[in-house]
Design a protein around this motif. Structure first.
Motif, PDB file in Angstrom:
ATOM      1  N   MET A 140       4.431  12.877 -11.091  1.00  0.00           N
ATOM      2  CA  MET A 140       4.363  11.445 -11.242  1.00  0.00           C
ATOM      3  C   MET A 140       2.902  11.066 -11.465  1.00  0.00           C
ATOM      4  O   MET A 140       2.033  11.467 -10.692  1.00  0.00           O
ATOM      5  CB  MET A 140       4.920  10.781  -9.985  1.00  0.00           C
ATOM      6  N   ASP A 141       2.637  10.316 -12.509  1.00  0.00           N
ATOM      7  CA  ASP A 141       1.255   9.951 -12.804  1.00  0.00           C
ATOM      8  C   ASP A 141       0.786   8.774 -11.945  1.00  0.00           C
ATOM      9  O   ASP A 141       1.579   8.100 -11.292  1.00  0.00           O
ATOM     10  CB  ASP A 141       1.067   9.663 -14.299  1.00  0.00           C
ATOM     11  N   ARG A 142      -0.494   8.555 -11.949  1.00  0.00           N
ATOM     12  CA  ARG A 142      -1.123   7.544 -11.111  1.00  0.00           C
ATOM     13  C   ARG A 142      -0.582   6.138 -11.375  1.00  0.00           C
ATOM     14  O   ARG A 142      -0.350   5.358 -10.452  1.00  0.00           O
ATOM     15  CB  ARG A 142      -2.643   7.592 -11.313  1.00  0.00           C
ATOM     16  N   ALA A 143      -0.385   5.796 -12.642  1.00  0.00           N
ATOM     17  CA  ALA A 143       0.105   4.463 -12.997  1.00  0.00           C
ATOM     18  C   ALA A 143       1.499   4.225 -12.414  1.00  0.00           C
ATOM     19  O   ALA A 143       1.797   3.137 -11.906  1.00  0.00           O
ATOM     20  CB  ALA A 143       0.127   4.291 -14.508  1.00  0.00           C
ATOM     21  N   ARG A 144       2.354   5.235 -12.470  1.00  0.00           N
ATOM     22  CA  ARG A 144       3.711   5.106 -11.919  1.00  0.00           C
ATOM     23  C   ARG A 144       3.663   4.959 -10.402  1.00  0.00           C
ATOM     24  O   ARG A 144       4.425   4.197  -9.816  1.00  0.00           O
ATOM     25  CB  ARG A 144       4.554   6.313 -12.326  1.00  0.00           C
ATOM     26  N   LYS A 145       2.756   5.684  -9.752  1.00  0.00           N
ATOM     27  CA  LYS A 145       2.609   5.566  -8.304  1.00  0.00           C
ATOM     28  C   LYS A 145       2.170   4.159  -7.922  1.00  0.00           C
ATOM     29  O   LYS A 145       2.687   3.573  -6.966  1.00  0.00           O
ATOM     30  CB  LYS A 145       1.605   6.591  -7.777  1.00  0.00           C
ATOM     31  N   GLU A 146       1.210   3.605  -8.675  1.00  0.00           N
ATOM     32  CA  GLU A 146       0.739   2.250  -8.406  1.00  0.00           C
ATOM     33  C   GLU A 146       1.866   1.241  -8.599  1.00  0.00           C
ATOM     34  O   GLU A 146       2.008   0.294  -7.829  1.00  0.00           O
ATOM     35  CB  GLU A 146      -0.449   1.906  -9.303  1.00  0.00           C
ATOM     36  N   GLU A 147       2.690   1.463  -9.611  1.00  0.00           N
ATOM     37  CA  GLU A 147       3.828   0.595  -9.875  1.00  0.00           C
ATOM     38  C   GLU A 147       4.836   0.658  -8.717  1.00  0.00           C
ATOM     39  O   GLU A 147       5.354  -0.374  -8.279  1.00  0.00           O
ATOM     40  CB  GLU A 147       4.499   1.030 -11.185  1.00  0.00           C
ATOM     41  N   LEU A 148       5.103   1.868  -8.208  1.00  0.00           N
ATOM     42  CA  LEU A 148       6.020   2.029  -7.080  1.00  0.00           C
ATOM     43  C   LEU A 148       5.498   1.345  -5.825  1.00  0.00           C
ATOM     44  O   LEU A 148       6.264   0.713  -5.090  1.00  0.00           O
ATOM     45  CB  LEU A 148       6.273   3.508  -6.795  1.00  0.00           C
ATOM     46  N   VAL A 149       4.201   1.468  -5.567  1.00  0.00           N
ATOM     47  CA  VAL A 149       3.603   0.821  -4.404  1.00  0.00           C
ATOM     48  C   VAL A 149       3.755  -0.696  -4.528  1.00  0.00           C
ATOM     49  O   VAL A 149       4.118  -1.379  -3.567  1.00  0.00           O
ATOM     50  CB  VAL A 149       2.111   1.221  -4.228  1.00  0.00           C
ATOM     51  N   THR A 150       3.530  -1.231  -5.710  1.00  0.00           N
ATOM     52  CA  THR A 150       3.678  -2.667  -5.934  1.00  0.00           C
ATOM     53  C   THR A 150       5.119  -3.109  -5.722  1.00  0.00           C
ATOM     54  O   THR A 150       5.376  -4.124  -5.071  1.00  0.00           O
ATOM     55  CB  THR A 150       3.214  -3.041  -7.361  1.00  0.00           C
ATOM     56  N   GLU A 151       6.081  -2.343  -6.245  1.00  0.00           N
ATOM     57  CA  GLU A 151       7.499  -2.659  -6.071  1.00  0.00           C
ATOM     58  C   GLU A 151       7.897  -2.632  -4.598  1.00  0.00           C
ATOM     59  O   GLU A 151       8.592  -3.530  -4.113  1.00  0.00           O
ATOM     60  CB  GLU A 151       8.370  -1.675  -6.841  1.00  0.00           C
TER      61      GLU A 151
END
Length: 114
Positions: A1-12
C-alpha cells in the motif's frame, strides 16, 4: 500500500470516528468470507458500519478525536463497528459474537465514555 493510500485511509477512519456516536473494537480471527459477509449485512441492517483496520493507521486516525482513549485496544487482527445510534453497533457486534466465537468484542467507547 503506497503512502497516498495510507493517508486516504487515515482520513476516512478519522471521519468515521468523528461522526460516530459509538465505536466498538473487535477481534476477528478465522472468520470465513460468508461469516464476514453475514456480519457486515447485520451491521448494515442495524444502521452501523464495520471496517477491518490496520492498527497503526487506526491509531493515527484516533488522534484528536473523542475516541483517542481506545487506542490501546488496537492490537492483533482488529476491526471497528461504528454507528450514529448509541447502541446499534454494540448490539449487532455482541449478538454476532454470541453466535460465533471467532469474533471477540474487545471494548469500545460511547463519545468520551469508555
Amino acid at each position: 500500500m503506497d503512502r497516498a493510500r495510507k493517508e486516504e485511509l487515515v482520513t476516512e477512519l478519522n471521519q468515521s470516528f468523528a461522526e460516530a456516536a459509538l465505536v466498538v473494537v473487535t477481534q476477528q480471527t478465522g472468520l470465513t468470507v460468508s461469516e464476514s459477509t453475514e456480519l457486515r449485512s447485520r451491521m448494515r441492517e442495524a444502521g452501523a458500519g464495520y471496517k477491518g483496520t490496520k492498527n497503526r493507521l487506526a491509531k493515527l486516525a484516533l488522534a484528536g478525536t473523542t475516541y483517542e482513549q481506545i487506542s490501546d485496544l488496537f492490537s492483533g487482527p482488529t476491526a471497528i463497528a461504528y454507528s450514529d445510534d448509541p447502541v446499534a453497533a454494540a448490539k449487532a457486534s455482541v449478538e454476532f459474537a454470541k453466535e460465533n466465537d471467532k469474533l471477540i468484542v474487545l471494548g469500545g467507547a460511547l463519545g468520551e465514555e469508555m
